[in-house]
Each structure stands twice: as structure tokens, then as C-alpha cells.
Design a protein around this motif. Structure first.
Motif, PDB file in Angstrom:
ATOM      1  N   THR A   1     -47.668  19.647   9.147  1.00 23.58           N
ATOM      2  CA  THR A   1     -48.297  19.924  10.432  1.00 23.58           C
ATOM      3  C   THR A   1     -47.289  19.619  11.527  1.00 23.58           C
ATOM      4  N   SER A   2     -46.964  20.632  12.318  1.00 22.35           N
ATOM      5  CA  SER A   2     -45.885  20.382  13.261  1.00 22.35           C
ATOM      6  C   SER A   2     -45.847  21.413  14.386  1.00 22.35           C
ATOM      7  N   LEU A   3     -45.363  20.945  15.530  1.00 22.57           N
ATOM      8  CA  LEU A   3     -45.023  21.860  16.622  1.00 22.57           C
ATOM      9  C   LEU A   3     -43.502  22.056  16.570  1.00 22.57           C
ATOM     10  N   ILE A   4     -43.092  23.309  16.419  1.00 14.95           N
ATOM     11  CA  ILE A   4     -41.653  23.596  16.359  1.00 14.95           C
ATOM     12  C   ILE A   4     -41.264  24.224  17.694  1.00 14.95           C
ATOM     13  N   MET A   5     -40.379  23.559  18.407  1.00 15.60           N
ATOM     14  CA  MET A   5     -39.936  24.114  19.691  1.00 15.60           C
ATOM     15  C   MET A   5     -38.530  24.661  19.496  1.00 15.60           C
ATOM     16  N   ILE A   6     -38.395  25.981  19.676  1.00 10.09           N
ATOM     17  CA  ILE A   6     -37.083  26.605  19.445  1.00 10.09           C
ATOM     18  C   ILE A   6     -36.438  26.896  20.800  1.00 10.09           C
ATOM     19  N   PHE A   7     -35.374  26.193  21.096  1.00 11.67           N
ATOM     20  CA  PHE A   7     -34.614  26.453  22.321  1.00 11.67           C
ATOM     21  C   PHE A   7     -33.576  27.524  21.994  1.00 11.67           C
ATOM     22  N   GLY A   8     -33.669  28.660  22.704  1.00 10.79           N
ATOM     23  CA  GLY A   8     -32.799  29.792  22.350  1.00 10.79           C
ATOM     24  C   GLY A   8     -33.585  30.811  21.540  1.00 10.79           C
TER      25      GLY A   8
ATOM     26  N   LEU B   1     -29.645  34.179  16.630  1.00 10.16           N
ATOM     27  CA  LEU B   1     -29.948  33.351  15.453  1.00 10.16           C
ATOM     28  C   LEU B   1     -31.463  33.297  15.215  1.00 10.16           C
ATOM     29  N   ALA B   2     -32.199  33.095  16.304  1.00 11.96           N
ATOM     30  CA  ALA B   2     -33.660  33.008  16.170  1.00 11.96           C
ATOM     31  C   ALA B   2     -34.209  34.310  15.592  1.00 11.96           C
ATOM     32  N   LYS B   3     -33.724  35.422  16.126  1.00 12.58           N
ATOM     33  CA  LYS B   3     -34.279  36.709  15.687  1.00 12.58           C
ATOM     34  C   LYS B   3     -33.887  37.037  14.255  1.00 12.58           C
ATOM     35  N   ARG B   4     -32.614  36.818  13.937  1.00 16.11           N
ATOM     36  CA  ARG B   4     -32.140  37.258  12.624  1.00 16.11           C
ATOM     37  C   ARG B   4     -32.510  36.300  11.508  1.00 16.11           C
ATOM     38  N   LYS B   5     -32.559  35.002  11.832  1.00 14.31           N
ATOM     39  CA  LYS B   5     -32.746  34.018  10.754  1.00 14.31           C
ATOM     40  C   LYS B   5     -34.023  33.201  10.870  1.00 14.31           C
ATOM     41  N   LEU B   6     -34.279  32.652  12.066  1.00 15.56           N
ATOM     42  CA  LEU B   6     -35.340  31.637  12.136  1.00 15.56           C
ATOM     43  C   LEU B   6     -36.741  32.241  11.995  1.00 15.56           C
ATOM     44  N   PHE B   7     -37.016  33.333  12.721  1.00 15.71           N
ATOM     45  CA  PHE B   7     -38.367  33.889  12.643  1.00 15.71           C
ATOM     46  C   PHE B   7     -38.675  34.447  11.246  1.00 15.71           C
ATOM     47  N   PRO B   8     -37.748  35.229  10.651  1.00 17.94           N
ATOM     48  CA  PRO B   8     -38.042  35.676   9.280  1.00 17.94           C
ATOM     49  C   PRO B   8     -38.210  34.502   8.308  1.00 17.94           C
ATOM     50  N   SER B   9     -37.436  33.446   8.493  1.00 16.70           N
ATOM     51  CA  SER B   9     -37.565  32.296   7.586  1.00 16.70           C
ATOM     52  C   SER B   9     -38.916  31.621   7.761  1.00 16.70           C
ATOM     53  N   LEU B  10     -39.336  31.467   9.010  1.00 15.24           N
ATOM     54  CA  LEU B  10     -40.656  30.866   9.247  1.00 15.24           C
ATOM     55  C   LEU B  10     -41.752  31.743   8.646  1.00 15.24           C
ATOM     56  N   TYR B  11     -41.576  33.064   8.784  1.00 20.39           N
ATOM     57  CA  TYR B  11     -42.590  33.945   8.220  1.00 20.39           C
ATOM     58  C   TYR B  11     -42.677  33.752   6.698  1.00 20.39           C
ATOM     59  N   ARG B  12     -41.510  33.651   6.066  1.00 17.70           N
ATOM     60  CA  ARG B  12     -41.525  33.508   4.601  1.00 17.70           C
ATOM     61  C   ARG B  12     -42.200  32.205   4.176  1.00 17.70           C
ATOM     62  N   LEU B  13     -42.019  31.166   4.958  1.00 14.92           N
ATOM     63  CA  LEU B  13     -42.724  29.912   4.641  1.00 14.92           C
ATOM     64  C   LEU B  13     -44.233  30.102   4.795  1.00 14.92           C
ATOM     65  N   PHE B  14     -44.606  30.835   5.831  1.00 15.73           N
ATOM     66  CA  PHE B  14     -46.019  31.126   6.092  1.00 15.73           C
ATOM     67  C   PHE B  14     -46.599  31.954   4.933  1.00 15.73           C
TER      68      PHE B  14
ATOM     69  N   PHE C   1     -37.621  19.808  17.315  1.00 15.46           N
ATOM     70  CA  PHE C   1     -36.909  20.488  18.410  1.00 15.46           C
ATOM     71  C   PHE C   1     -35.701  21.173  17.788  1.00 15.46           C
ATOM     72  N   TYR C   2     -35.692  22.494  17.793  1.00 22.10           N
ATOM     73  CA  TYR C   2     -34.595  23.243  17.161  1.00 22.10           C
ATOM     74  C   TYR C   2     -33.707  23.817  18.264  1.00 22.10           C
ATOM     75  N   LEU C   3     -32.467  23.336  18.329  1.00 26.22           N
ATOM     76  CA  LEU C   3     -31.567  23.784  19.391  1.00 26.22           C
ATOM     77  C   LEU C   3     -30.697  24.938  18.889  1.00 26.22           C
TER      78      LEU C   3
ATOM     79  N   VAL D   1     -33.215  19.374  15.339  1.00 22.93           N
ATOM     80  CA  VAL D   1     -32.372  20.216  14.483  1.00 22.93           C
ATOM     81  C   VAL D   1     -31.289  20.804  15.379  1.00 22.93           C
ATOM     82  N   ILE D   2     -30.068  20.626  14.968  1.00 18.44           N
ATOM     83  CA  ILE D   2     -28.980  20.989  15.855  1.00 18.44           C
ATOM     84  C   ILE D   2     -28.029  21.930  15.133  1.00 18.44           C
ATOM     85  N   GLU D   3     -27.714  23.027  15.811  1.00 18.56           N
ATOM     86  CA  GLU D   3     -26.874  24.059  15.209  1.00 18.56           C
ATOM     87  C   GLU D   3     -25.402  23.682  15.317  1.00 18.56           C
ATOM     88  N   LYS D   4     -24.583  24.376  14.606  1.00 21.08           N
ATOM     89  CA  LYS D   4     -23.156  24.216  14.759  1.00 21.08           C
ATOM     90  C   LYS D   4     -22.676  25.022  15.968  1.00 21.08           C
TER      91      LYS D   4
END
Ligand SMILES: NC(=O)C1=CN([C@@H]2O[C@H](COP(=O)(O)OP(=O)(O)OC[C@H]3O[C@@H](n4cnc5c(N)ncnc54)[C@H](OP(=O)(O)O)[C@@H]3O)[C@@H](O)[C@H]2O)C=CC1
Ligand SMILES: O=C1O[C@H](COP(=O)(O)O)[C@@H](O)[C@H](O)[C@H]1O
Length: 498
Positions: free
Chosen positions: A6-13, A18-31, A115-117, A146-149
Motif C-alpha cells: 500500500t503506497s503513494l508513489i510520487m514520480i517527479f519527472g 523515462l517515466a513514459k518508456r519504463k515506469l508507467f508500463p512497469s507499474l501497469y505490469r505489477l497491477f 518519492f521517485y526522482l 528512489v533516485i535515478e542515475k
């Protein structure tokens, strides 16, 4: 280990690449796999003005383009909210806090926040400071960053960044992403090593002659010229992904599989890296920059003609190195690593070359007995190949290479998850094993800084390799002078090893 999803994920950016290509599809797959609790929500943060509907549409587009049409996409995107917010503007954090508190209450998220930066690194420190000073981290549940490179540009800037984020988050709450640590076969390295009686006793300088780690890309720098000009292959790939793979290959068996035990064994490898500095750098490291050339039948431009790249650029797009680990297990065994853009093919492979047997009975004078190789295929194919010598059926006793092959792609193709999906899931579970600890970051920067300092002082003779090749000749000479050669990554394909 904590399993509270149970969590609130705040994505900065959240409007970025990165969010479009990786993060949203990954979150969807977890869902889709039921790995997200019903009680999750995402707040996307970006500068541009978007309504929630527009943001949700961008999530749909991103999931569809990565994974195709999905029946439950409406249900998924209902959990997404958007806040237009300039992270440099101190006044706008209170609106963000208000939205976060409302969403938290609506979904009963128990004050758990990630908090995903996913933004340019110069924002990492200021955002972390604001999250604390404006009360966004003041929650009753867990808080994780969570901090990106890239995590800094060198050791000094990495220390400064670490200091800033540590004022708001403890080391245990910081998840520094290295997406290679989410790759299936990178995670498999420790299992291959420590779960096989036939490998573990041989995994040392008595039986291994050298280890080669190649991560080649056929793509060029694309639209990332501005970032890449300040980075180069050494900082972009070697300081993080390549050295992480070396650490996993070289570490001692941990006493248990806990985050702390595995990290501390990796740190011991970083501490054992032989420092290469001054005049030694040219003996151990090679840099390259791509010229124009042909890849897959298509003509591509040289690096200096890419957008936002200096016509006189001294930035390396290729690096090869010989890394020595000065400890009891590895003394004398070179770890050769190479990575670059616009190379012949996209491939990440590890080749463990075993020493020759003392006497070879099974060869005709003109034939050499091939060394045993263990090849770990990281991508695009996933698997393991063991190269052995055996007799051809019906033939004489002459030895031939035979390959025992396990292809992960063959058995598991549809289920191989993206690295980001696994890492997001790990973070939600509170498992930081496959994220990099500050000590690993600090030691790897200390190692890399010595090389970049030398290179910064000398103008390189660039460009020095054609696009579509495996890098400059000097990278081959690096091994030749030790009596070795790079095993060709294309001939080692797991799918061709039947
Ligand atoms: N893209 C990739 O494949 C990879 C990226 N990374 C790392 O991920 C991070 C993000 O990269 P990427 O997605 O490519 O970057 P992009 O340039 O595509 O996106 C940047 C994001 O930051 C937002 N932004 C910029 N300035 C501000 C500001 N002042 N206030 C609020 N939001 C702002 C942008 O919002 P808006 O456009 O609305 O202004 C946008 O959402 C970087 O650290 C990068 O190194 C790491 C590995 C791979
Ligand atoms: O971190 C990075 O990695 C990619 C290569 O990742 P891969 O998973 O496709 O192998 C690289 O293109 C990029 O420059 C670098 O920042």
C-alpha cells in the motif's frame, strides 16, 4: 522483509522519457499481475500544465505503446493524479503536500510514500531537502527515496548529493537505481555461482584465466547529447552498470542473502579494485569515439555530428578496461570490460574463460583445444552456455567444442519482466538488495575519477572507431598484449548453441 504494497508513489519527472518508456508500463505490469494492492496511487509531477484526464491519457498511451491494448487500463489509470509543479519553486511544495495528503486519505495509504526522482540530477538534492522542509516526508508510514542515475559526476559531487539527500532520508530509505541490477540474468549471477557445486570450487585464480564483460549498443547517443557530453561512456556505463556486474562476479559468498550481507561483500570487491592512475591509465584503459559508419545497412553519422554535441568533442562513446582485483581469490586474473555506443550489435554478455588443462592429448598438431567458457547472456537473449570439449560421434578422438545451453528466452520469453518492474516491486517491498549502497557508489567514483582526471587533461585522437564495429583497435590490443582476445559476442549467441 516488509511486504506492505500500500503506497503513494510520487514520480517527479512524470512527463519525461523515462517515466513514459519504463515506469508507467512497469507499474501497469505489477497491477496486471496483482502485485499492486488496490490501495495504491500515483501522483505525477512535471512542469507543464496538464489536467488529470490528460495525464491519464498519457499513461494509457505509454502502456499501449509498450504493451499493446489492455482491457483494464481505465481501472489502472484511475489511480493516477497530476500536479504541475516547478521543483525549483519553494512555494509550490505546499500544494503538492495538500494533494498527497488528500490522496493518502482517499486510498487509505497509511502514510506510505515512495518519492521517485526521474529528473535531471541537479534537482535531486533540492527536491529531497524540500520534501523534508515542506513536510511531505512527515508521515506515519514508510518513506523511501528512489533516485535515478547519474549519482553525481565524480566523487566530490556524489558526496555533496549524498549529504543533501541524507538530511531528509536515512541510508536505509534511499534506493539508488542501477537498472542492470533489475535484469534477470544479472540477478542470476549469484545463483549460478553459489548454487552450483561444479562452478564454486573453480571460481578463482587457480582455474579462471580471465573474465570478459561486454555491453555493446548499436544505438548512438540519440537525443541525449547534452547530458552525454558531460558524461561519456566511463561515467554513463562503467562507473555503475559495468562495475556492478564485476562486483557480482567477484564477490565472496555472502553468509546469508540479506541486503546487508550481499552489499558488504560487494563493497569488499570495490575496496580491492587496483587503483589505476597517472601513466598507468593508458596501459589499462582505452577510450573511443564513434565515426560515421553503417549499422544494419543504414548509414549513421559520427558522434560529433549528433544533436547538441561539440564538433571538437573529447567525450568518449566507448571505453574498454582491464580491471584487477587485488585479493586472494582474484590476484592475477584480469577482468576485461568494454562498453560503447554505435557498436556492431546490441549485446550484454559475460564470458568466463577457464585456464587450459596442463596437457592436451586430444588434438592434431594444427588444431588447438578450445578453452572451456561459461557464457552468461544478459541481453537481448537470456541464458547460459557452457563450452566444453568432446569427441564427435563416430569420429576419431579429436576434441571438438560442444555447447551446453540453457535459454531463458526459450522457456520464459513472455514472462521476462523489465528491470524497472522488478526494482519498483523491490522498493515497495522494502528490499534494497538490488539498489546501490552509498559505499559502492563512493568506491566506484574513486576508481573512475583517477581515469577521467587523466583523460580530461589529454585531447584524444577522436573519432577512432567506425560505427558498426566493436570499437577501436586499441581495445583488441589491450587483450592481445596479455595473450588473450575478446570472444566475439555474436558467435556466442545462446540460440545458436544447440
Ligand atoms: N530516459 C532514459 O532512458 C533514462 C533516464 N535516466 C535518468 O532518469 C532521469 C530522467 O530522464 P528523462 O526522463 O530521460 O528526462 P526528460 O528530459 O525526458 O524528462 C525530464 C522531466 O523532468 C521534468 N522537469 C524538468 N524541469 C523541471 C522543473 N523545474 N520542475 C518540475 N519538473 C521538471 C520534465 O517536466 P516538463 O517536461 O513538464 O517540464 C520532465 O517530466 C535522469 O536522471 C536520467 O539520467 C536513467 C536511465 C535511462
Ligand atoms: O544507463 C544507461 O543504460 C543504457 C543501456 O541500458 P540497456 O538496458 O539498454 O542496456 C544506455 O543506453 C544509457 O546511455 C545509459 O544511461
Amino acid at each position: 522483509m516488509e511486504q506492505n504494497m500500500t503506497s503513494l508513489i510520487m514520480i517527479f519527472g512524470a512527463t519525461g522519457d523515462l517515466a513514459k518508456r519504463k515506469l508507467f508500463p512497469s507499474l501497469y505490469r505489477l497491477f496486471e499481475r496483482g502485485k499492486l494492492s488496490e490501495r495504491f496511487a500515483v501522483i505525477g509531477v512535471g512542469r507543464r500544465t496538464l489536467s488529470n484526464d490528460e495525464f491519464q491519457q498519457s499513461i494509457k498511451d505509454s502502456v499501449t505503446s509498450a504493451l499493446g491494448e489492455k482491457d483494464d487500463i481505465e481501472e489502472f489509470v484511475r489511480h493516477f493524479y497530476y500536479q504541475s509543479h516547478d521543483v525549483a519553486d519553494s512555494n509550490s511544495y505546499s500544494a503538492l503536500k495538500k494533494l498527497a495528503d488528500e490522496v493518502d486519505e482517499h486510498y487509505q495509504l497509511e502514510g506510505n510514500r515512495i518519492f521517485y526522482l526521474a529528473m535531471a540530477p541537479e534537482f535531486f538534492g533540492p527536491i529531497a531537502l524540500h520534501l523534508k522542509s515542506d513536510g511531505l516526508t512527515d508521515v506515519k508510514g514508510y518513506k523511501r527515496l528512489v533516485i535515478e542515475k547519474p549519482f553525481g559526476h565524480d566523487l566530490a559531487s556524489a558526496k555533496e548529493l549524498n549529504h543533501q539527500i541524507r538530511t531528509a532520508f536515512s541510508e536505509e530509505e534511499i534506493y539508488r537505481i542501477d537498472h542492470y541490477l533489475g535484469k534477470e540474468m544479472v540477478r542470476n549471477i549469484e545463483v549460478i555461482r553459489f548454487a552450483n557445486a561444479i562452478f564454486e570450487p573453480l571460481w578463482n585464480n587457480r582455474y579462471i584465466s580471465n573474465i570478459q564483460v561486454t555491453s555493446s549498443e548499436s544505438l548512438g547517443v540519440e537525443e541525449r547529447g547534452r547530458y552525454y557530453e558531460t558524461s561519456g561512456a566511463l561515467r554513463d556505463m562503467l562507473q555503475n552498470h559495468m562495475l556492478q556486474m564485476v562486483a557480482l562476479l567477484a564477490m565472496e559468498p555472502p553468509i546469508s542473502l540479506t541486503t546487508d550481507e550481499i552489499r558488504s561483500e560487494k563493497v569488499r570487491v570495490f575496496r580491492s579494485l587496483r587503483t589505476i592512475e597517472g601513466d598507468e591509465v593508458k596501459d589499462y584503459f582505452v577510450r573511443g569515439q564513434y565515426d560515421a559508419g553503417t549499422i544494419n545497412g543504414k548509414q549513421v553519422p559520427k558522434y560529433r555530428d549528433e544533436p547538441m554535441v561539440d564538433q571538437e568533442s573529447n567525450t568518449e562513446t566507448f571505453v574498454a578496461g582491464k580491471v584487477m582485483i587485488d585479493n586472494f581469490r582474484w590476484a592475477g586474473v584480469p577482468f576485461y570490460i568494454r562498453t560503447g555506443k554505435r557498436m556492431e550489435t546490441k549485446s550484454t554478455k559475460i564470458v568466463i574463460q577457464f585456464k587450459d588443462i596442463p596437457m592436451n592429448l586430444y588434438y592434431q598438431p594444427e588444431k588447438m583445444l578450445n578453452p572451456n567458457l561459461l557464457v552468461i547472456h544478459i541481453q537481448p537473449e537470456e541464458g547460459i552456455t557452457l563450452h566444453l570439449n568432446a569427441k564427435h560421434a563416430g569420429g576419431h578422438l579429436d576434441a571438438q567444442t560442444v555447447k551446453l545451453s540453457f535459454s531463458n528466452t526459450g522457456t520464459n520469453a513472455m514472462n521476462t519482466p523489465e528491470g524497472y518492474e522488478k526494482l519498483l516491486y523491490d522498493c515497495m517491498r522494502g528490499d534494497a538488495t538490488n539498489f546501490t549502497h552509498w559505499d559502492e557508489v563512493a568506491y566506484s567514483w574513486a576508481f573512475v575519477d583517477k581515469i577521467s582526471n587523466v583523460w580530461a587533461k589529454e585531447k584524444a585522437d577522436f573519432p577512432n572507431y567506425n560505427s558498426g564495429t566493436m570499437g577501436p583497435d586499441a581495445a583488441d590490443q589491450l587483450l592481445e598484449k596479455d595473450g588473450f582476445f575478446w570472444w566475439p559476442v555474436t558467435d556466442l549467441d545462446v540460440d545458436t548453441c544447440k
